[in-house]
Design an enzyme around this catalytic site. Sequence first.
Site, PDB file in Angstrom:
ATOM      1  CB  THR A   1      -8.423  -0.656  -7.296  1.00  0.00           C
ATOM      2  OG1 THR A   1      -9.420  -0.699  -6.277  1.00  0.00           O
ATOM      3  CG2 THR A   1      -8.363   0.780  -7.804  1.00  0.00           C
ATOM      4  CG  ASP A   2     -12.793  -3.285  -5.582  1.00  0.00           C
ATOM      5  OD1 ASP A   2     -11.949  -2.439  -5.211  1.00  0.00           O
ATOM      6  OD2 ASP A   2     -13.352  -4.078  -4.791  1.00  0.00           O
ATOM      7  CD  GLU A   3     -10.753   1.393  -3.039  1.00  0.00           C
ATOM      8  OE1 GLU A   3     -10.824   2.606  -2.823  1.00  0.00           O
ATOM      9  OE2 GLU A   3     -10.127   0.603  -2.306  1.00  0.00           O
TER      10      GLU A   3
ATOM     11  CE1 TYR B   1      -5.267   3.703  -5.012  1.00  0.00           C
ATOM     12  CE2 TYR B   1      -7.435   2.951  -4.273  1.00  0.00           C
ATOM     13  CZ  TYR B   1      -6.197   2.682  -4.839  1.00  0.00           C
ATOM     14  OH  TYR B   1      -5.881   1.399  -5.221  1.00  0.00           O
TER      15      TYR B   1
ATOM     16  CE  LYS C   1      -4.611   1.924  -9.291  1.00  0.00           C
ATOM     17  NZ  LYS C   1      -3.200   1.515  -9.531  1.00  0.00           N
TER      18      LYS C   1
ATOM     19  N   PRO D   1     -14.866  10.569   4.938  1.00  0.00           N
ATOM     20  CG  PRO D   1     -13.841  12.654   4.594  1.00  0.00           C
ATOM     21  CD  PRO D   1     -13.691  11.359   5.328  1.00  0.00           C
TER      22      PRO D   1
HETATM   23  P1  NAD Z   1       1.604  -0.218  -1.616  1.00  0.00           P
HETATM   24  O1  NAD Z   1       1.227   1.169  -1.185  1.00  0.00           O
HETATM   25  O2  NAD Z   1       1.861  -1.254  -0.594  1.00  0.00           O
HETATM   26  O3  NAD Z   1       2.891  -0.151  -2.564  1.00  0.00           O
HETATM   27  C1  NAD Z   1       3.075   0.819  -3.543  1.00  0.00           C
HETATM   28  C2  NAD Z   1       4.532   0.748  -4.004  1.00  0.00           C
HETATM   29  O4  NAD Z   1       4.710   1.711  -5.049  1.00  0.00           O
HETATM   30  C3  NAD Z   1       5.546   1.114  -2.904  1.00  0.00           C
HETATM   31  O5  NAD Z   1       6.603   0.188  -2.905  1.00  0.00           O
HETATM   32  C4  NAD Z   1       6.042   2.497  -3.308  1.00  0.00           C
HETATM   33  O6  NAD Z   1       7.370   2.762  -2.884  1.00  0.00           O
HETATM   34  C5  NAD Z   1       5.911   2.433  -4.825  1.00  0.00           C
HETATM   35  N1  NAD Z   1       5.780   3.766  -5.429  1.00  0.00           N
HETATM   36  C6  NAD Z   1       4.940   4.769  -5.067  1.00  0.00           C
HETATM   37  N2  NAD Z   1       5.124   5.845  -5.850  1.00  0.00           N
HETATM   38  C7  NAD Z   1       6.095   5.508  -6.754  1.00  0.00           C
HETATM   39  C8  NAD Z   1       6.688   6.186  -7.840  1.00  0.00           C
HETATM   40  N3  NAD Z   1       6.359   7.450  -8.149  1.00  0.00           N
HETATM   41  N4  NAD Z   1       7.633   5.536  -8.563  1.00  0.00           N
HETATM   42  C9  NAD Z   1       8.001   4.268  -8.256  1.00  0.00           C
HETATM   43  N5  NAD Z   1       7.460   3.582  -7.223  1.00  0.00           N
HETATM   44  C10 NAD Z   1       6.516   4.191  -6.491  1.00  0.00           C
HETATM   45  O7  NAD Z   1       0.438  -0.654  -2.604  1.00  0.00           O
HETATM   46  P2  NAD Z   1      -0.208  -2.107  -2.833  1.00  0.00           P
HETATM   47  O8  NAD Z   1      -1.271  -2.321  -1.837  1.00  0.00           O
HETATM   48  O9  NAD Z   1       0.881  -3.106  -2.988  1.00  0.00           O
HETATM   49  O10 NAD Z   1      -0.913  -1.868  -4.247  1.00  0.00           O
HETATM   50  C11 NAD Z   1      -0.218  -2.124  -5.453  1.00  0.00           C
HETATM   51  C12 NAD Z   1      -1.131  -1.801  -6.616  1.00  0.00           C
HETATM   52  O11 NAD Z   1      -2.313  -2.593  -6.537  1.00  0.00           O
HETATM   53  C13 NAD Z   1      -1.601  -0.345  -6.641  1.00  0.00           C
HETATM   54  O12 NAD Z   1      -1.591   0.107  -7.961  1.00  0.00           O
HETATM   55  C14 NAD Z   1      -3.013  -0.404  -6.094  1.00  0.00           C
HETATM   56  O13 NAD Z   1      -3.801   0.630  -6.643  1.00  0.00           O
HETATM   57  C15 NAD Z   1      -3.461  -1.770  -6.576  1.00  0.00           C
HETATM   58  N6  NAD Z   1      -4.484  -2.447  -5.766  1.00  0.00           N
HETATM   59  C16 NAD Z   1      -4.324  -2.604  -4.415  1.00  0.00           C
HETATM   60  C17 NAD Z   1      -5.282  -3.288  -3.675  1.00  0.00           C
HETATM   61  C18 NAD Z   1      -5.113  -3.524  -2.195  1.00  0.00           C
HETATM   62  O14 NAD Z   1      -6.022  -4.067  -1.560  1.00  0.00           O
HETATM   63  N7  NAD Z   1      -4.001  -3.175  -1.582  1.00  0.00           N
HETATM   64  C19 NAD Z   1      -6.407  -3.809  -4.318  1.00  0.00           C
HETATM   65  C20 NAD Z   1      -6.551  -3.640  -5.695  1.00  0.00           C
HETATM   66  C21 NAD Z   1      -5.566  -2.969  -6.411  1.00  0.00           C
HETATM   67  P1  TYD Z   2      -8.821   0.217   3.694  1.00  0.00           P
HETATM   68  O1  TYD Z   2      -7.976  -0.898   4.204  1.00  0.00           O
HETATM   69  O2  TYD Z   2      -8.331   1.619   3.849  1.00  0.00           O
HETATM   70  O3  TYD Z   2      -9.166  -0.124   2.175  1.00  0.00           O
HETATM   71  P2  TYD Z   2     -10.193   0.625   1.155  1.00  0.00           P
HETATM   72  O4  TYD Z   2     -10.702   1.852   1.756  1.00  0.00           O
HETATM   73  O5  TYD Z   2      -9.294   0.897   0.002  1.00  0.00           O
HETATM   74  O6  TYD Z   2     -11.250  -0.383   0.890  1.00  0.00           O
HETATM   75  O7  TYD Z   2     -10.231   0.132   4.414  1.00  0.00           O
HETATM   76  C1  TYD Z   2     -11.033  -1.029   4.341  1.00  0.00           C
HETATM   77  C2  TYD Z   2     -12.333  -0.733   5.075  1.00  0.00           C
HETATM   78  O8  TYD Z   2     -12.041  -0.535   6.466  1.00  0.00           O
HETATM   79  C3  TYD Z   2     -13.008   0.536   4.602  1.00  0.00           C
HETATM   80  O9  TYD Z   2     -14.420   0.358   4.648  1.00  0.00           O
HETATM   81  C4  TYD Z   2     -12.612   1.573   5.640  1.00  0.00           C
HETATM   82  C5  TYD Z   2     -12.481   0.756   6.918  1.00  0.00           C
HETATM   83  N1  TYD Z   2     -11.484   1.252   7.887  1.00  0.00           N
HETATM   84  C6  TYD Z   2     -11.867   1.506   9.209  1.00  0.00           C
HETATM   85  O10 TYD Z   2     -13.029   1.308   9.610  1.00  0.00           O
HETATM   86  N2  TYD Z   2     -10.916   1.992  10.071  1.00  0.00           N
HETATM   87  C7  TYD Z   2      -9.643   2.233   9.694  1.00  0.00           C
HETATM   88  O11 TYD Z   2      -8.815   2.709  10.535  1.00  0.00           O
HETATM   89  C8  TYD Z   2      -9.257   1.960   8.338  1.00  0.00           C
HETATM   90  C9  TYD Z   2      -7.846   2.216   7.858  1.00  0.00           C
HETATM   91  C10 TYD Z   2     -10.216   1.457   7.477  1.00  0.00           C
END
Ligand code: NAD
Ligand code: TYD
Length: 336
Positions: free
Chosen positions: A125-127, A150, A154, A274
């Site tokens: 992730t970019d984070e 988190y 990562k 936070p």
């Molecule tokens: P999500 O939370 O929707 O899904 C995570 C999945 O992992 C779930 O199906 C969960 O059951 C499974 N899981 C969790 N712990 C596990 C374990 N110990 N063993 C096996 N399976 C397990 O997450 P997402 O949003 O689909 O993200 C997927 C990946 O992409 C993550 O690695 C996340 O860091 C990365 N990512 C997400 C975003 C975003 O915007 N959502 C952006 C950049 C990168």
């Molecule tokens: P989020 O979807 O949790 O993604 P990330 O923190 O990983 O970028 O949040 C996206 C943005 O939205 C982030 O700046 C936090 C804000 N946010 C709110 O303002 N209210 C909320 O209830 C949530 C979940 C996020």
Amino acid sequence: MKLMVTGGCGFIGSNFILRMLESYPDVRIVNLDLLTYAGNLENLQDAKKYGQRHIFVRGDITDMDLVDSLLQDGPDAVINFAAESHVDRSIMDSSAFVRTNVLGTQVLLDACRRHGVKRFVQISTDEVYGSLGSEGVFTEMNPLAPNSPYAASKAAADLLVRSYHKTFGMDVLITRCSNNYGPFQFPEKLIPLMITNAVCDSRLPVYGDGLNVRDWIHVQDHCRAIDLVLRKGSSGEVYNIGAENEVPNLEIVRHILKRLEKPESLIKFVKDRPGHDRRYAMDASKLRTELGWKPRIDFQTGMDETVLWYLEHEEWWRRIKSGQYMTYYEEWYADR
Ligand code: NAD
Ligand code: TYD
């Protein structure tokens, strides 16, 4: 091609699996997922039509024996999506984040090494880069400076992946993508939370001044980039993924309310998260120039389709937004 996908029942993993099964008739996938609160087999209903080309195994990526047994017949690649993925939950308790995101990645890397798996793709992730001020973008050369538990977990995983390349010569790749949106996103994240709350005429909790900026990309554009990196990426490299689409949170929330014809009075400014990162912005020029990727879905169209998807899949999210979810919601938002 034989793939093992971990975390394939989550938001991005399920979109990726469906895309790969549809795009490549010769692809077979073993999907290892623990089905935590975020994992949902309903996301893969459409995979049924592909029969044994998709095999689901419920299990934990930290379970060395299980991972070993699944890698016996040597898939060509492992793509690791499995993670605890929500920043707010990592602030409440980071233990599952360290276990799955760090230990789980190490278990997978060791098993891939033992079984001679050809490629390992880590979905990051970019984070991991931390936060930007009003100027600048993240390139792959930026130092890692994670601010949430988190992001720190990562970043730790990314460093382990890198070390297995340097130390053992493993063929690994890391993708770092910006914030995704689209179908099947769990309604704890900003966009699906705001859509589903608005549909229910519930308050929309906006953290701080609502001016934090995220760089949004449609999940399908992300999955297409991962597919390219898997097939054509150079071993040991990191690829940023982003669509050059920076939007302040408040603008997104207002857009959703307008689209649903709901009043702006539903917005509630609440106590900030936070360590809240102010701004993310990705430079994905390496992916664009080296692998010829570019995003295809513009934000207006993607958001319209996403809002429509949540309207048409009310049963899916209403089931999620009951029971366990409400306990989390009340605990996190009660004091805000
Ligand atoms: P999500 O939370 O929707 O899904 C995570 C999945 O992992 C779930 O199906 C969960 O059951 C499974 N899981 C969790 N712990 C596990 C374990 N110990 N063993 C096996 N399976 C397990 O997450 P997402 O949003 O689909 O993200 C997927 C990946 O992409 C993550 O690695 C996340 O860091 C990365 N990512 C997400 C975003 C975003 O915007 N959502 C952006 C950049 C990168
Ligand atoms: P989020 O979807 O949790 O993604 P990330 O923190 O990983 O970028 O949040 C996206 C943005 O939205 C982030 O700046 C936090 C804000 N946010 C709110 O303002 N209210 C909320 O209830 C949530 C979940 C996020």
